[in-house]
Design a protein around this motif. Structure first.
Motif, PDB file in Angstrom:
ATOM      1  N   GLY A 142       0.812  -1.203   0.000  1.00  0.00           N
ATOM      2  CA  GLY A 142       0.000   0.000   0.000  1.00  0.00           C
ATOM      3  C   GLY A 142       0.849   1.257   0.000  1.00  0.00           C
ATOM      4  O   GLY A 142       1.949   1.282   0.564  1.00  0.00           O
ATOM      5  N   PHE A 143       0.365   2.311  -0.634  1.00  0.00           N
ATOM      6  CA  PHE A 143       1.089   3.581  -0.674  1.00  0.00           C
ATOM      7  C   PHE A 143       0.091   4.721  -0.801  1.00  0.00           C
ATOM      8  O   PHE A 143      -1.073   4.526  -1.162  1.00  0.00           O
ATOM      9  CB  PHE A 143       2.084   3.617  -1.837  1.00  0.00           C
ATOM     10  N   VAL A 144       0.566   5.909  -0.488  1.00  0.00           N
ATOM     11  CA  VAL A 144      -0.244   7.118  -0.589  1.00  0.00           C
ATOM     12  C   VAL A 144       0.473   8.080  -1.526  1.00  0.00           C
ATOM     13  O   VAL A 144       1.656   8.389  -1.307  1.00  0.00           O
ATOM     14  CB  VAL A 144      -0.438   7.786   0.795  1.00  0.00           C
ATOM     15  N   GLN A 145      -0.195   8.532  -2.568  1.00  0.00           N
ATOM     16  CA  GLN A 145       0.414   9.530  -3.441  1.00  0.00           C
ATOM     17  C   GLN A 145       0.597  10.830  -2.672  1.00  0.00           C
ATOM     18  O   GLN A 145      -0.342  11.325  -2.045  1.00  0.00           O
ATOM     19  CB  GLN A 145      -0.446   9.761  -4.685  1.00  0.00           C
ATOM     20  N   ALA A 146       1.794  11.375  -2.708  1.00  0.00           N
ATOM     21  CA  ALA A 146       2.130  12.571  -1.929  1.00  0.00           C
ATOM     22  C   ALA A 146       2.747  13.618  -2.839  1.00  0.00           C
ATOM     23  O   ALA A 146       3.980  13.684  -2.973  1.00  0.00           O
ATOM     24  CB  ALA A 146       3.086  12.205  -0.792  1.00  0.00           C
ATOM     25  N   PRO A 147       1.939  14.440  -3.495  1.00  0.00           N
ATOM     26  CA  PRO A 147       2.463  15.421  -4.458  1.00  0.00           C
ATOM     27  C   PRO A 147       3.450  16.415  -3.858  1.00  0.00           C
ATOM     28  O   PRO A 147       4.230  17.030  -4.584  1.00  0.00           O
ATOM     29  CB  PRO A 147       1.197  16.130  -4.958  1.00  0.00           C
ATOM     30  N   ARG A 148       3.428  16.606  -2.527  1.00  0.00           N
ATOM     31  CA  ARG A 148       4.344  17.550  -1.883  1.00  0.00           C
ATOM     32  C   ARG A 148       5.702  16.929  -1.587  1.00  0.00           C
ATOM     33  O   ARG A 148       6.623  17.637  -1.154  1.00  0.00           O
ATOM     34  CB  ARG A 148       3.735  18.056  -0.577  1.00  0.00           C
ATOM     35  N   LEU A 149       5.849  15.633  -1.788  1.00  0.00           N
ATOM     36  CA  LEU A 149       7.094  14.943  -1.440  1.00  0.00           C
ATOM     37  C   LEU A 149       8.152  15.239  -2.506  1.00  0.00           C
ATOM     38  O   LEU A 149       8.056  14.769  -3.641  1.00  0.00           O
ATOM     39  CB  LEU A 149       6.844  13.440  -1.340  1.00  0.00           C
ATOM     40  N   VAL A 150       9.168  16.016  -2.147  1.00  0.00           N
ATOM     41  CA  VAL A 150      10.163  16.471  -3.124  1.00  0.00           C
ATOM     42  C   VAL A 150      11.575  16.232  -2.574  1.00  0.00           C
ATOM     43  O   VAL A 150      11.760  15.822  -1.434  1.00  0.00           O
ATOM     44  CB  VAL A 150       9.982  17.969  -3.463  1.00  0.00           C
ATOM     45  N   ARG A 151      12.554  16.512  -3.399  1.00  0.00           N
ATOM     46  CA  ARG A 151      13.957  16.507  -3.007  1.00  0.00           C
ATOM     47  C   ARG A 151      14.573  17.819  -3.483  1.00  0.00           C
ATOM     48  O   ARG A 151      14.252  18.295  -4.572  1.00  0.00           O
ATOM     49  CB  ARG A 151      14.703  15.325  -3.633  1.00  0.00           C
ATOM     50  N   GLY A 152      15.491  18.366  -2.688  1.00  0.00           N
ATOM     51  CA  GLY A 152      16.039  19.682  -3.009  1.00  0.00           C
ATOM     52  C   GLY A 152      17.300  19.674  -3.847  1.00  0.00           C
ATOM     53  O   GLY A 152      17.822  20.730  -4.165  1.00  0.00           O
ATOM     54  N   LEU A 153      17.812  18.501  -4.204  1.00  0.00           N
ATOM     55  CA  LEU A 153      19.052  18.422  -4.978  1.00  0.00           C
ATOM     56  C   LEU A 153      18.761  17.964  -6.401  1.00  0.00           C
ATOM     57  O   LEU A 153      17.930  17.084  -6.630  1.00  0.00           O
ATOM     58  CB  LEU A 153      20.022  17.456  -4.291  1.00  0.00           C
ATOM     59  N   ASP A 154      19.486  18.546  -7.356  1.00  0.00           N
ATOM     60  CA  ASP A 154      19.184  18.340  -8.772  1.00  0.00           C
ATOM     61  C   ASP A 154      19.425  16.913  -9.245  1.00  0.00           C
ATOM     62  O   ASP A 154      18.872  16.506 -10.267  1.00  0.00           O
ATOM     63  CB  ASP A 154      20.018  19.302  -9.625  1.00  0.00           C
ATOM     64  N   TYR A 155      20.291  16.154  -8.555  1.00  0.00           N
ATOM     65  CA  TYR A 155      20.590  14.820  -9.057  1.00  0.00           C
ATOM     66  C   TYR A 155      19.473  13.812  -8.809  1.00  0.00           C
ATOM     67  O   TYR A 155      19.500  12.706  -9.324  1.00  0.00           O
ATOM     68  CB  TYR A 155      21.923  14.300  -8.500  1.00  0.00           C
ATOM     69  N   TYR A 156      18.464  14.171  -7.990  1.00  0.00           N
ATOM     70  CA  TYR A 156      17.315  13.277  -7.806  1.00  0.00           C
ATOM     71  C   TYR A 156      16.412  13.322  -9.031  1.00  0.00           C
ATOM     72  O   TYR A 156      16.210  14.379  -9.639  1.00  0.00           O
ATOM     73  CB  TYR A 156      16.517  13.675  -6.574  1.00  0.00           C
TER      74      TYR A 156
END
Length: 316
Positions: A142-156
């Motif tokens: 199971g998972f929850v879509q999380a549109p706010r989940l981000v990373r601050g570094l360009d290599y992601y």
């Protein structure tokens, strides 16, 4: 697994020195890799009897589609500058995605209707994200879509995920991971894709309610073609959850090359599934020590493998 150190002043609930368990796969770039590492994380948490958490999932695109999304997000944020904290106002120009990650209640309220990244993905990233979601669903994760989940570094790139709990207060993230196809290149190396996660040992230990299962002999799945992979994945997960240690080949290629990797991994048994096996609804189970092999129905495969491992253990 090892110690980590924070240079900046630790926030409440964080330590200057802490420990992490890290997992990463370097080389293959397909969505099956992301599903594999997420499956490993959830199985680890289940084995340690860690309960009451949620898997958050998002995609942050790639260098093709991310610039357009950041431009759209920046325009949205600039209209709400007066409602954002000082850090977020500074980040609009320097690190736009991190504004979505701010924990200040006023900032979260101001960005509640921010454009969602999955709605701005290029076709390749959209297809990748769909495949990851299907793979997790097929495995019953199971998972929850999380549109706010981000990373601050360009290599992601693309897949990002976190496992969070409501049992640790403000520092609620136990594990975080994703795809970082640009990391090796950004450090001066070759263009090698990567995917993985890290879990905080201190946070994990505070949630543990039981011991992990001891290791057992390795079973290696050599799969020839997408249909073989689709049929094998639920079987692999069923076996893992039954306490069998399984490695699923993610690099692909010929049977010979996959057997070579199985041998290098010191696998006791290799499960082979190709077109002929699919037609018969079966798999070939090869004993790498005895140099023998036998066929098993796919539906009986977990029990067949478990029996072979028991026989091998009793004969030693």
């Amino acid at each position: 697994m090892g110690p980590m150190f924070r240079h900046e002043r630790p926030q409440a609930g964080r330590l200057r020195q802490f420990h992490q368990i890290g997992v990463e796969v370097l080389g293959p770039s397909g969505p099956a890799v992301d599903v594999e590492v997420i499956s490993l994380l959830t199985d680890l948490l289940d084995a340690l009897e860690v309960r009451g958490g949620s898997l958050l999932l998002n995609s942050i695109g790639c260098p093709v589609c991310r610039p357009d999304y950041i431009a759209t997000l920046r325009a949205f944020l600039e209209e709400r500058t007066g409602r954002l904290c000082e850090n977020c106002r500074r980040r609009i120009a320097s690190n736009t995605l991190r504004v979505l990650d701010c924990k200040v209640p006023a900032c979260r309220e101001a960005t509640e209707e921010a454009p969602a990244f999955p709605e701005h993905l290029c076709p390749a990233c959209d297809s990748h994200f769909d495949a990851v979601q299907r793979g997790l669903t097929d495995l019953g994760i199971g998972f929850v879509q999380a549109p706010r989940l981000v990373r601050g570094l360009d290599y992601y790139t693309r897949t990002t995920f976190e496992w969070v709990t409501d049992r640790l207060g403000a520092q609620n993230t136990v594990a975080a991971g994703g795809r970082y196809d640009g990391l090796v290149r950004s450090m001066g190396g070759p263009d090698v894709p990567g995917s993985g996660w890290a879990v905080g040992v201190e946070r994990l230990a505070s949630l543990c309610e039981g011991p992990a299962s001891p290791p057992c002999p390795l079973v290696y799945f050599a799969l020839l073609g997408e249909e073989a992979e689709r049929l094998a994945d639920p079987v692999v997960r069923r076996m893992r959850r039954g306490g069998i240690r399984v490695e699923r080949d993610l690099m692909g290629g010929s049977l010979k090359s996959q057997l070579r990797r199985a041998d290098k991994a010191c696998a006791s048994l290799v499960v082979i599934i190709g077109d002929e096996e699919i037609k018969r609804g079966s798999a070939v189970v090869r004993d790498m020590n005895e140099k023998t092999q036998a066929e098993s129905a796919l539906s009986d495969l977990p029990e067949t493998v478990a029996q072979r491992l028991r026989q091998s253990a009793s004969s030693q």
